[in-house]
Design an enzyme around this catalytic site. Sequence first.
Site, PDB file in Angstrom:
ATOM      1  CD  GLU A   1       7.620  56.947  45.312  1.00 28.08           C
ATOM      2  OE1 GLU A   1       8.631  57.683  45.239  1.00 28.08           O
ATOM      3  OE2 GLU A   1       7.000  56.737  46.358  1.00 28.08           O
TER       4      GLU A   1
ATOM      5  CD  GLU B   1      11.291  55.617  48.794  1.00 27.35           C
ATOM      6  OE1 GLU B   1      11.583  56.588  49.497  1.00 27.35           O
ATOM      7  OE2 GLU B   1      11.423  55.594  47.573  1.00 27.35           O
TER       8      GLU B   1
HETATM    9  C1  BGC Z   1       9.358  59.032  48.098  1.00 27.37           C
HETATM   10  C2  BGC Z   1       8.456  60.163  47.651  1.00 27.37           C
HETATM   11  C3  BGC Z   1       9.318  61.316  47.181  1.00 27.37           C
HETATM   12  C4  BGC Z   1      10.117  60.865  45.987  1.00 27.37           C
HETATM   13  C5  BGC Z   1      11.021  61.923  45.388  1.00 27.37           C
HETATM   14  C6  BGC Z   1      10.562  58.817  47.239  1.00 27.37           C
HETATM   15  O1  BGC Z   1      11.675  58.678  48.057  1.00 27.37           O
HETATM   16  O2  BGC Z   1       8.618  57.858  48.301  1.00 27.37           O
HETATM   17  O3  BGC Z   1       7.616  60.492  48.699  1.00 27.37           O
HETATM   18  O4  BGC Z   1       8.585  62.458  46.897  1.00 27.37           O
HETATM   19  O5  BGC Z   1      10.943  59.789  46.357  1.00 27.37           O
HETATM   20  O6  BGC Z   1      11.984  62.329  46.302  1.00 27.37           O
END
Ligand code: BGC
Length: 472
Positions: free
Chosen positions: A371, A171
């Site tokens: 994610e 990101e």
């Molecule tokens: C990030 C994580 C973060 C997650 C939830 C993403 O933007 O890569 O590090 O914890 O979102 O906010």
Amino acid sequence: MPNLHTQDPFFPDAFVWGAATASAQIEGGWNQDGRGPSIWDVFCRQEGNVLNGDTTSQACDFYNRWHDDIALMSQMGLQAFRFSISWSRVFPDGTGEINQAGLDFYSQLVDALLANGIRPYVTLYHWDLPQALQLKGGWLNRDIADWFTRYTETLVQCLGDRVKDWITFNEPQIFLGFGYSDGTHAPGVSLPHEEVFQAAHHVNLAHGRATKKIREFVKDAKVGIAIATKIGIPADEHDPAHIEAARKATIHPEWKDGSDKHTTYLNNAWWPDPMIHGRYPEILEKHLPGFLDQFPASDMEEICQPLDFFGYNYYFGIVVEPADNEKGWQALPEQAGEPRTMIGWPVHPSGLYWASRFFYDAYQLPLYVFENGLSSMDWVDTEGNVKDHHRIDFLTRYLAQYSRAHEDNIPLAGYFHWSLMDNFEWAQGYRERFGLIHVDYQTLKRTPKESAIWYQKVIQSNGKHLFSPSIT
Ligand code: BGC
């Protein structure tokens, strides 16, 4: 279960099911065994930056408890674990002397994962720059591309015989947008567009050089990125004009000034366009004329390296419709009483389908969701369980939409839940709980939530359990 007409097989045979974490968010041990400070160690100690004054010092203490955590991953049937390397654990000063103890930690971790049948996916950079490099200008200093390449070379030399899956950056949108533009993340500065784009260019250059370096040492490596996403979701799925409006909102960059300036960097094209297509979006020249002339012309060739996958992180999107304006779309206002997760984000499952479709059309690479998940109101009940039914429902809805992309023959390579365990949620400290495993930050006790048991069934059935919960 939403009626999405999805059919068995719901996911490809070779699909990888995993969970993700990041060094600063779980490791703790911030000054153990020779580790140097990172920008997040410094930032969280400055008053007012992180909720409740929470720090990275202990986090989940993964640095000391990883054996037990791997046992939990194994019980969950995880096929893959995505983690990031703390640059300042390996190079306390960012460059110079290697800290062998730091390197050994990751090497042992990789061995133990493989011994448990869990494939390691390594992220080289998930936001925790060594403070020593920040003092030399951080991502604004062009030399960082060389520092990052040396760091990468050290890692691939040590781990490349066992780690085949490499993610250069997590990101860039967020660590530059929040860290360099609105100043709410480390290093906490607020710079004009021109300087943020200089930093962005250096990130891209570091990505290109690191990719080349990985391939030099790991012949069978798979390399890619994990970008944050701003996904347009068509208000009316059956109207092609809505779909095109959503595609524009996803792929075409927008330029914002003033207090909204950091959202400029949220656009998806700033990174994959140069990395994959070898050019920046035209809008850059329009707003910063001549900006690229300051860099050697050969940079673009270095940045644009063949990649094996396109990874993205998805939490929520924006619902859009066509509009008669310069962008060609507008966001719909929020619906009254719309569901929201604990962190306040809306619930938009279909974005996982649309993101897959738009990214595949634009970049033509196999996709990973690196994610996805939610922060939920989780605690250990009187019987010792964490009944996180919201998480199970959220994931069921989102994964069903991901499966829809498979039905459209979009090549899906895998899915990583964010996160393996509750952890340090950056400026939100320890308030938000995104994990499949609950962490008590006072005792550090781990409790797998009901979603962890559910996820094990999803993995074991390659997704069938989502659609027929009786199938395990
Ligand atoms: C990030 C994580 C973060 C997650 C939830 C993403 O933007 O890569 O590090 O914890 O979102 O906010």
